[in-house]
Design a protein around this motif. Structure first.
Motif, PDB file in Angstrom:
ATOM      1  N   VAL A 195       7.128  -4.438  36.058  1.00 52.97           N
ATOM      2  CA  VAL A 195       6.188  -5.376  35.460  1.00 52.97           C
ATOM      3  C   VAL A 195       6.937  -6.526  34.802  1.00 52.97           C
ATOM      4  O   VAL A 195       8.066  -6.368  34.323  1.00 52.97           O
ATOM      5  CB  VAL A 195       5.277  -4.664  34.434  1.00 52.97           C
ATOM      6  CG1 VAL A 195       6.066  -4.206  33.206  1.00 52.97           C
ATOM      7  CG2 VAL A 195       4.098  -5.545  34.023  1.00 52.97           C
ATOM      8  N   HIS A 196       6.285  -7.687  34.802  1.00 52.73           N
ATOM      9  CA  HIS A 196       6.782  -8.865  34.084  1.00 52.73           C
ATOM     10  C   HIS A 196       5.573  -9.577  33.505  1.00 52.73           C
ATOM     11  O   HIS A 196       4.523  -9.658  34.142  1.00 52.73           O
ATOM     12  CB  HIS A 196       7.530  -9.813  35.029  1.00 52.73           C
ATOM     13  CG  HIS A 196       7.893 -11.122  34.395  1.00 52.73           C
ATOM     14  ND1 HIS A 196       9.068 -11.309  33.707  1.00 52.73           N
ATOM     15  CD2 HIS A 196       7.223 -12.309  34.321  1.00 52.73           C
ATOM     16  CE1 HIS A 196       9.114 -12.548  33.244  1.00 52.73           C
ATOM     17  NE2 HIS A 196       8.001 -13.172  33.597  1.00 52.73           N
ATOM     18  N   SER A 197       5.709 -10.116  32.298  1.00 50.88           N
ATOM     19  CA  SER A 197       4.640 -10.910  31.684  1.00 50.88           C
ATOM     20  C   SER A 197       5.235 -12.184  31.112  1.00 50.88           C
ATOM     21  O   SER A 197       6.358 -12.183  30.601  1.00 50.88           O
ATOM     22  CB  SER A 197       3.944 -10.117  30.575  1.00 50.88           C
ATOM     23  OG  SER A 197       4.870  -9.782  29.554  1.00 50.88           O
ATOM     24  N   GLY A 198       4.483 -13.276  31.217  1.00 50.59           N
ATOM     25  CA  GLY A 198       5.005 -14.510  30.651  1.00 50.59           C
ATOM     26  C   GLY A 198       4.352 -15.741  31.241  1.00 50.59           C
ATOM     27  O   GLY A 198       3.239 -15.702  31.766  1.00 50.59           O
ATOM     28  N   ASN A 199       5.062 -16.859  31.160  1.00 53.48           N
ATOM     29  CA  ASN A 199       4.553 -18.152  31.596  1.00 53.48           C
ATOM     30  C   ASN A 199       4.873 -18.406  33.057  1.00 53.48           C
ATOM     31  O   ASN A 199       5.959 -18.057  33.540  1.00 53.48           O
ATOM     32  CB  ASN A 199       5.162 -19.273  30.746  1.00 53.48           C
ATOM     33  CG  ASN A 199       4.699 -19.218  29.310  1.00 53.48           C
ATOM     34  OD1 ASN A 199       3.517 -19.018  29.043  1.00 53.48           O
ATOM     35  ND2 ASN A 199       5.620 -19.396  28.374  1.00 53.48           N
ATOM     36  N   ALA A 200       3.931 -19.040  33.760  1.00 57.89           N
ATOM     37  CA  ALA A 200       4.166 -19.448  35.146  1.00 57.89           C
ATOM     38  C   ALA A 200       4.721 -20.863  35.145  1.00 57.89           C
ATOM     39  O   ALA A 200       4.002 -21.842  35.362  1.00 57.89           O
ATOM     40  CB  ALA A 200       2.873 -19.365  35.948  1.00 57.89           C
ATOM     41  N   ARG A 201       6.013 -20.975  34.882  1.00 57.36           N
ATOM     42  CA  ARG A 201       6.689 -22.271  34.879  1.00 57.36           C
ATOM     43  C   ARG A 201       7.726 -22.288  35.994  1.00 57.36           C
ATOM     44  O   ARG A 201       8.515 -21.353  36.138  1.00 57.36           O
ATOM     45  CB  ARG A 201       7.358 -22.518  33.524  1.00 57.36           C
ATOM     46  CG  ARG A 201       6.350 -22.767  32.414  1.00 57.36           C
ATOM     47  CD  ARG A 201       7.015 -23.003  31.090  1.00 57.36           C
ATOM     48  NE  ARG A 201       6.048 -23.344  30.044  1.00 57.36           N
ATOM     49  CZ  ARG A 201       6.259 -23.203  28.758  1.00 57.36           C
ATOM     50  NH1 ARG A 201       7.414 -22.723  28.330  1.00 57.36           N
ATOM     51  NH2 ARG A 201       5.333 -23.528  27.886  1.00 57.36           N
ATOM     52  N   ARG A 202       7.747 -23.370  36.738  1.00 54.81           N
ATOM     53  CA  ARG A 202       8.611 -23.442  37.918  1.00 54.81           C
ATOM     54  C   ARG A 202      10.076 -23.251  37.567  1.00 54.81           C
ATOM     55  O   ARG A 202      10.830 -22.635  38.332  1.00 54.81           O
ATOM     56  CB  ARG A 202       8.392 -24.789  38.613  1.00 54.81           C
ATOM     57  CG  ARG A 202       8.950 -24.854  40.022  1.00 54.81           C
ATOM     58  CD  ARG A 202       8.568 -26.173  40.685  1.00 54.81           C
ATOM     59  NE  ARG A 202       7.126 -26.303  40.857  1.00 54.81           N
ATOM     60  CZ  ARG A 202       6.454 -25.803  41.889  1.00 54.81           C
ATOM     61  NH1 ARG A 202       7.091 -25.132  42.839  1.00 54.81           N
ATOM     62  NH2 ARG A 202       5.145 -25.983  41.968  1.00 54.81           N
ATOM     63  N   ASN A 203      10.508 -23.756  36.424  1.00 50.87           N
ATOM     64  CA  ASN A 203      11.934 -23.649  36.106  1.00 50.87           C
ATOM     65  C   ASN A 203      12.346 -22.246  35.661  1.00 50.87           C
ATOM     66  O   ASN A 203      13.503 -22.013  35.339  1.00 50.87           O
ATOM     67  CB  ASN A 203      12.351 -24.699  35.072  1.00 50.87           C
ATOM     68  CG  ASN A 203      11.741 -24.482  33.701  1.00 50.87           C
ATOM     69  OD1 ASN A 203      10.964 -23.544  33.483  1.00 50.87           O
ATOM     70  ND2 ASN A 203      12.097 -25.353  32.769  1.00 50.87           N
ATOM     71  N   ARG A 204      11.403 -21.288  35.653  1.00 50.59           N
ATOM     72  CA  ARG A 204      11.754 -19.891  35.384  1.00 50.59           C
ATOM     73  C   ARG A 204      12.095 -19.112  36.663  1.00 50.59           C
ATOM     74  O   ARG A 204      12.500 -17.951  36.585  1.00 50.59           O
ATOM     75  CB  ARG A 204      10.626 -19.191  34.630  1.00 50.59           C
ATOM     76  CG  ARG A 204      10.435 -19.760  33.226  1.00 50.59           C
ATOM     77  CD  ARG A 204       9.660 -18.837  32.321  1.00 50.59           C
ATOM     78  NE  ARG A 204       9.644 -19.358  30.963  1.00 50.59           N
ATOM     79  CZ  ARG A 204       9.277 -18.653  29.902  1.00 50.59           C
ATOM     80  NH1 ARG A 204       8.892 -17.393  30.044  1.00 50.59           N
ATOM     81  NH2 ARG A 204       9.290 -19.189  28.700  1.00 50.59           N
ATOM     82  N   THR A 205      11.890 -19.737  37.815  1.00 55.41           N
ATOM     83  CA  THR A 205      12.302 -19.153  39.101  1.00 55.41           C
ATOM     84  C   THR A 205      11.751 -17.738  39.277  1.00 55.41           C
ATOM     85  O   THR A 205      12.471 -16.800  39.642  1.00 55.41           O
ATOM     86  CB  THR A 205      13.848 -19.152  39.233  1.00 55.41           C
ATOM     87  OG1 THR A 205      14.393 -20.332  38.637  1.00 55.41           O
ATOM     88  CG2 THR A 205      14.272 -19.100  40.695  1.00 55.41           C
TER      89      THR A 205
END
Length: 374
Positions: A195-205
């Protein structure tokens, strides 16, 4: 004592600021200033109108380096300067560098405490425009305002060391710890549930994790609980996840997140160090994973990796690539995962917010006594 907590975020959804409000409200009357509704613990709340954009900065003023005018022309700062009463707070706790000049303008009787969630001068350094025009503005804020704060905290040792090195500011660390949850490690699933939780930001790859699951021969699944920060990127991730044992799910309210995470086996966060802040990240989700009694797989980010290794919480990938994460996944077996979950269970009471958030309490107490740094 009257303590104001100032944040240009939706406080009820901002895990760090909400923890700050809760620990300070146990001893003081807390007034909050931010977007959205009042936290339950606040005795008063000044809501920033949703249509006002905090991050917007006047471009011409930035280019000309007229930074006082940048402040004056920001819609949120202008609104709050016209709205908030001056001189009513004993202490203002200012979250992030953007709020610190406003905090001083409120003229708190006992001083300002600055809590810096990032290394402000290098926050978006992957953009040359940001480095050229915005970074000098944040260096001005740090030198002119943060340096005058009675006390300063940040999220990790790497960021604190850089504030000392570049600006000579003594900075204490208050980690993004999660409140203690009385939970037990669940049995390891078949397949093993990532599992992963967080922001959908492109620079997080984030596609790196999807591709690693697609590449591994181990029987695993991956669920991603993502905020819709970038709808186009989120759509790309959903398309990429289709048919490869990965689900992209809607975010969960923070109050419900840890209970939701307990249904899994391993929390995953491999973040390529695109920026200085990414290199030194020690985020809320790391401590959420511990409180959910999960094993943890991270990349070689120094602060997360050190905790994983010290406490036997999981595995650190060799580098920040899909291939490296896939190799770790290839080596998983239920017994190892069960040991990692047991290690998180042993660590959870030690790293709970109730034990790790004392830096804010101590800083405000020092101002109350008049013994804080000047």
């Amino acid at each position: 004592m009257k303590v104001w907590v100032l944040s240009f975020s939706t406080i009820t959804e901002d895990a760090r600021v909400l923890k700050q409000v809760r620990v300070l409200a146990a001893e003081h009357e807390v007034t909050t200033v931010g977007y959205g509704p009042a936290p339950a613990e606040a005795v008063a709340h000044y809501e920033i109108p949703a249509e006002l954009v905090a991050w917007h900065k006047d471009r011409l003023s930035l280019i000309l380096r007229r930074y006082s005018r940048v402040q004056a022309r920001n819609a949120v700062i202008a609104h709050l300067r016209a709205t908030l009463p001056v001189g009513e707070a004993d202490v203002v706790v200012a979250n992030d560098a953007d709020t610190v000049p406003l905090a001083f303008g409120l003229q708190p009787r006992r001083g300002v405490h600055a809590d810096l969630h990032e290394y402000a001068p290098r926050e978006n350094e992957e953009s040359w425009r940001w480095r050229l025009f915005v970074a000098p503005y944040y260096r001005w804020i740090v030198r002119r305002f943060v340096a005058r704060a009675a006390s300063v905290t940040t999220v990790g040792q790497g960021l604190a060391a850089e504030y000392r090195r570049e600006f000579g500011i003594e900075v204490d660390v208050v980690e993004n710890a999660t409140a203690f949850h009385d939970a037990e490690p669940g049995p390891v699933g078949a397949p093993i549930r990532l599992v992963h939780s967080g922001n959908a930001r492109r620079n997080r790859t984030l596609e790196l994790m999807i591709d690693a699951v697609a590449a591994t021969s181990t029987d695993v699944t991956l669920d991603l609980y993502l905020m819709p920060n970038d709808p186009a990127y989120l759509a790309e991730l959903k398309e990429r996840a289709d048919g490869v044992r990965v689900r992209v799910l809607n975010p969960v309210l923070y109050a419900e997140l840890v209970p939701a995470l307990t249904a899994y086996d391993i929390g995953v966060f491999v973040l390529p160090p695109l920026t200085f802040n990414y290199r030194w990240t020690l985020p809320n989700k790391f401590f959420d994973f511990v409180q959910a009694r999960l094993g943890i797989i991270v990349g070689p980010s120094p602060e997360m990796a050190a905790l994983v290794r010290e406490h036997g919480l999981g595995e650190v990938t060799e580098d920040f690539t899909t291939a490296s994460l896939a190799r770790v996944l290839d080596g998983l077996d239920p017994q190892r995962v069960a040991e990692w979950k047991a290690a998180s269970h042993a660590l959870a009471p030690q790293v709970a917010a109730e034990r790790r958030s004392g830096g804010w309490v101590d800083a405000v107490r020092a101002l109350e006594r008049g013994t804080g740094p000047v």
